[in-house]
Design a protein around this motif. Sequence first.
Motif, PDB file in Angstrom:
ATOM      1  N   LYS A  44     -41.577 -19.100 -22.350  1.00  0.00           N
ATOM      2  CA  LYS A  44     -42.177 -20.135 -23.206  1.00  0.00           C
ATOM      3  C   LYS A  44     -43.667 -19.856 -23.387  1.00  0.00           C
ATOM      4  O   LYS A  44     -44.361 -19.549 -22.416  1.00  0.00           O
ATOM      5  N   PHE A  45     -44.113 -20.012 -24.631  1.00  0.00           N
ATOM      6  CA  PHE A  45     -45.555 -19.865 -24.909  1.00  0.00           C
ATOM      7  C   PHE A  45     -46.257 -21.098 -24.373  1.00  0.00           C
ATOM      8  O   PHE A  45     -45.927 -22.224 -24.768  1.00  0.00           O
ATOM      9  N   ILE A  46     -47.221 -20.901 -23.455  1.00  0.00           N
ATOM     10  CA  ILE A  46     -47.858 -22.089 -22.870  1.00  0.00           C
ATOM     11  C   ILE A  46     -49.293 -22.318 -23.345  1.00  0.00           C
ATOM     12  O   ILE A  46     -49.704 -23.439 -23.544  1.00  0.00           O
ATOM     13  N   TYR A  47     -50.062 -21.269 -23.535  1.00  0.00           N
ATOM     14  CA  TYR A  47     -51.405 -21.479 -24.097  1.00  0.00           C
ATOM     15  C   TYR A  47     -51.993 -20.162 -24.589  1.00  0.00           C
ATOM     16  O   TYR A  47     -51.521 -19.073 -24.211  1.00  0.00           O
ATOM     17  N   ALA A  48     -53.016 -20.297 -25.425  1.00  0.00           N
ATOM     18  CA  ALA A  48     -53.758 -19.116 -25.876  1.00  0.00           C
ATOM     19  C   ALA A  48     -55.194 -19.275 -25.420  1.00  0.00           C
ATOM     20  O   ALA A  48     -55.738 -20.394 -25.421  1.00  0.00           O
ATOM     21  N   SER A  49     -55.775 -18.179 -25.023  1.00  0.00           N
ATOM     22  CA  SER A  49     -57.174 -18.218 -24.610  1.00  0.00           C
ATOM     23  C   SER A  49     -57.848 -16.998 -25.223  1.00  0.00           C
ATOM     24  O   SER A  49     -57.627 -15.869 -24.786  1.00  0.00           O
ATOM     25  N   GLY A  50     -58.631 -17.252 -26.270  1.00  0.00           N
ATOM     26  CA  GLY A  50     -59.244 -16.129 -26.981  1.00  0.00           C
ATOM     27  C   GLY A  50     -58.163 -15.246 -27.575  1.00  0.00           C
ATOM     28  O   GLY A  50     -57.289 -15.718 -28.308  1.00  0.00           O
ATOM     29  N   ASP A  51     -58.188 -13.994 -27.207  1.00  0.00           N
ATOM     30  CA  ASP A  51     -57.252 -13.029 -27.751  1.00  0.00           C
ATOM     31  C   ASP A  51     -56.010 -12.861 -26.875  1.00  0.00           C
ATOM     32  O   ASP A  51     -55.192 -11.981 -27.082  1.00  0.00           O
ATOM     33  N   SER A  52     -55.902 -13.750 -25.895  1.00  0.00           N
ATOM     34  CA  SER A  52     -54.850 -13.592 -24.893  1.00  0.00           C
ATOM     35  C   SER A  52     -53.843 -14.748 -25.001  1.00  0.00           C
ATOM     36  O   SER A  52     -54.241 -15.903 -25.181  1.00  0.00           O
ATOM     37  N   TYR A  53     -52.576 -14.435 -24.854  1.00  0.00           N
ATOM     38  CA  TYR A  53     -51.517 -15.440 -24.974  1.00  0.00           C
ATOM     39  C   TYR A  53     -50.721 -15.462 -23.671  1.00  0.00           C
ATOM     40  O   TYR A  53     -50.308 -14.417 -23.187  1.00  0.00           O
ATOM     41  N   ALA A  54     -50.522 -16.691 -23.144  1.00  0.00           N
ATOM     42  CA  ALA A  54     -49.816 -16.814 -21.862  1.00  0.00           C
ATOM     43  C   ALA A  54     -48.392 -17.327 -22.085  1.00  0.00           C
ATOM     44  O   ALA A  54     -48.160 -18.236 -22.892  1.00  0.00           O
ATOM     45  N   PHE A  55     -47.453 -16.730 -21.340  1.00  0.00           N
ATOM     46  CA  PHE A  55     -46.044 -17.117 -21.421  1.00  0.00           C
ATOM     47  C   PHE A  55     -45.527 -17.376 -20.006  1.00  0.00           C
ATOM     48  O   PHE A  55     -45.996 -16.756 -19.042  1.00  0.00           O
ATOM     49  N   MET A  56     -44.543 -18.270 -19.927  1.00  0.00           N
ATOM     50  CA  MET A  56     -44.007 -18.594 -18.604  1.00  0.00           C
ATOM     51  C   MET A  56     -42.480 -18.519 -18.603  1.00  0.00           C
ATOM     52  O   MET A  56     -41.825 -18.975 -19.537  1.00  0.00           O
ATOM     53  N   ASP A  57     -41.954 -17.929 -17.517  1.00  0.00           N
ATOM     54  CA  ASP A  57     -40.514 -17.934 -17.276  1.00  0.00           C
ATOM     55  C   ASP A  57     -40.198 -19.273 -16.620  1.00  0.00           C
ATOM     56  O   ASP A  57     -40.665 -19.546 -15.503  1.00  0.00           O
ATOM     57  N   PHE A  59     -51.970  -9.557 -24.890  1.00  0.00           N
ATOM     58  CA  PHE A  59     -52.976  -9.512 -25.952  1.00  0.00           C
ATOM     59  C   PHE A  59     -52.320  -9.688 -27.321  1.00  0.00           C
ATOM     60  O   PHE A  59     -51.182  -9.265 -27.533  1.00  0.00           O
ATOM     61  N   ALA A  60     -53.080 -10.272 -28.218  1.00  0.00           N
ATOM     62  CA  ALA A  60     -52.556 -10.541 -29.571  1.00  0.00           C
ATOM     63  C   ALA A  60     -52.018  -9.267 -30.226  1.00  0.00           C
ATOM     64  O   ALA A  60     -50.964  -9.289 -30.863  1.00  0.00           O
ATOM     65  N   ASP A  61     -52.735  -8.166 -30.054  1.00  0.00           N
ATOM     66  CA  ASP A  61     -52.307  -6.903 -30.671  1.00  0.00           C
ATOM     67  C   ASP A  61     -50.891  -6.518 -30.259  1.00  0.00           C
ATOM     68  O   ASP A  61     -50.133  -5.930 -31.024  1.00  0.00           O
ATOM     69  N   ASP A  62     -50.553  -6.810 -29.015  1.00  0.00           N
ATOM     70  CA  ASP A  62     -49.231  -6.424 -28.509  1.00  0.00           C
ATOM     71  C   ASP A  62     -48.115  -7.305 -29.056  1.00  0.00           C
ATOM     72  O   ASP A  62     -46.952  -6.929 -29.048  1.00  0.00           O
TER      73      ASP A  62
END
Lengths: 185, 320
Positions: free
Chosen positions: A71-84, A94-97
């Motif tokens: 699940k997408f939980i938050y974005a911080s700058g260019d970074s996106y956090a996901f949680m199992d 990173f956004a690029d990925d």
Amino acid sequence: MIFAGELKVGYVIKYNGGLYTIQKAKYNWSGRNEATMTVKMKNIENASTIDIVMKGSEKLEDVQLDHRDMKFIYASGDSYAFMDEESYEQIEVFADDLGDVLNFLKEDGRVIVSFYESRPVAYALPKTVTLEVTYTEPGEKGDSSGNPLKPAKVETGYELGVPLFVNIGDKIVIDTKTGEYLSRA
Amino acid sequence: MNKNIDIFCSVIDNFGDAGYTLRVAASFKNQYRNSLINIYTDCTELFFKLMPKEGSPQINVFSMDSSSDYHASEVVLGMFQFFPDERYIDFINRESKLFIGVDYFTPELWAKDIKALPLMHQGLRIKTLFFVPNVHAESSGILRFSWKSQGLPTDVLYPRYISNAYLYDYGPVEKLLPQESVFNWKINTQNRFFTQEEFDEILYSSKYNWIRGEDSFSLALWSGIPFFWQAYKQKETRHFKKVWAFNEFIKPFFEDAQMYKRYVNVVNTLNGIYNNDVTDDFLYIDKKYGQLKDVFEKMKEYFLKQKTLQQNLMENIEYL
């Protein structure tokens, strides 16, 4: 083996001896009835990217990976956090990925993360996503060329063609492979 | 500078594939006069028939079935997503430096950026590039090659000749094309075959061109003469998107919104998108022919400022 025409964002293939994750994949019908795929892919080892075209019928070697629904939980700058949600393990990407995944990623959105040797390497979306239309012209404005679709923008900022009857505030279902409108939700 | 070039073309179902390939070959021959330009095809007879009767450029046409003495040139082209089979691939890998894939034309926006992109083919181990001919600025461009730059005076050979019609399906616009005014009305595919040179002459002699597919479309874009385009019919009406994309592309060249609307009505009907009686639309257009001619002259000027397909191809060939 898979056909190039089946490639989706998040797949990993072998090419020229290297492993590549598909970041963007566009299926194009050109003339006659032949299709091509235009693909942006990233080398897993050295992070170099390449834009490449292939015939839809080209056979490719895909790679076995472990997949987890996160699940997408938050974005911080260019970074996106996901949680199992089962193990509560979190990863940052990173956004690029994420490539085209960002077109359809909203708060609490689901992403299928693929792991290669315990390393997250590829990110894919469910077959469809439901998103809200944030901007589109009134129906008749889009009809000057005879095209029954008009431009619209959804809550993630992604733009696509929608039927003339779709209005701002409508929720629509989008095919994440083609990026095209499927129906009203 | 000389570059020997092999061009592979499989003819799917009509003259356009061969005609377009022949123009690509001839434009290379113009540029690399002392080079060998070789076409390998499954339909040699058609190529010989299409060539001008006199003064043909020295383009060699070979059957793909007689590959026993094949030696690959420095550059190899595969037209319309065609790849030579294994009989040729080994030679190409050993003897060539560059393989170029040239796709079918489309005016759609997605094709704009597909210019000199690497092309994946598991058998090829040399440099590969792929181009999709397209109308937009900075794209792969449009092929520009005609055997004639202008037609003969219409009253010399083709009295009362108004429209040049060369379509897949005449039905949608049958009422607009009275038989006596159309030189090759339904004759083209039944009784009379034109060389490319003859066809170009007719196209440049016309008041209107009703054209189809890719080869005659490319020619018409540069002519400055009003035309109506019928796209090649694809499964699930995918060709509608091409028609709409062209309608969008041509829109800024129109100053009169009413004229644009009428023109689009005719084009969409010609392509089976609408099933309208467009007689009134066509009469409106014809009454203001000068205005429509200006649109196509402006479009011609636009294309003259863009790089052509062959310029884009040659740029990559010359820097080998």
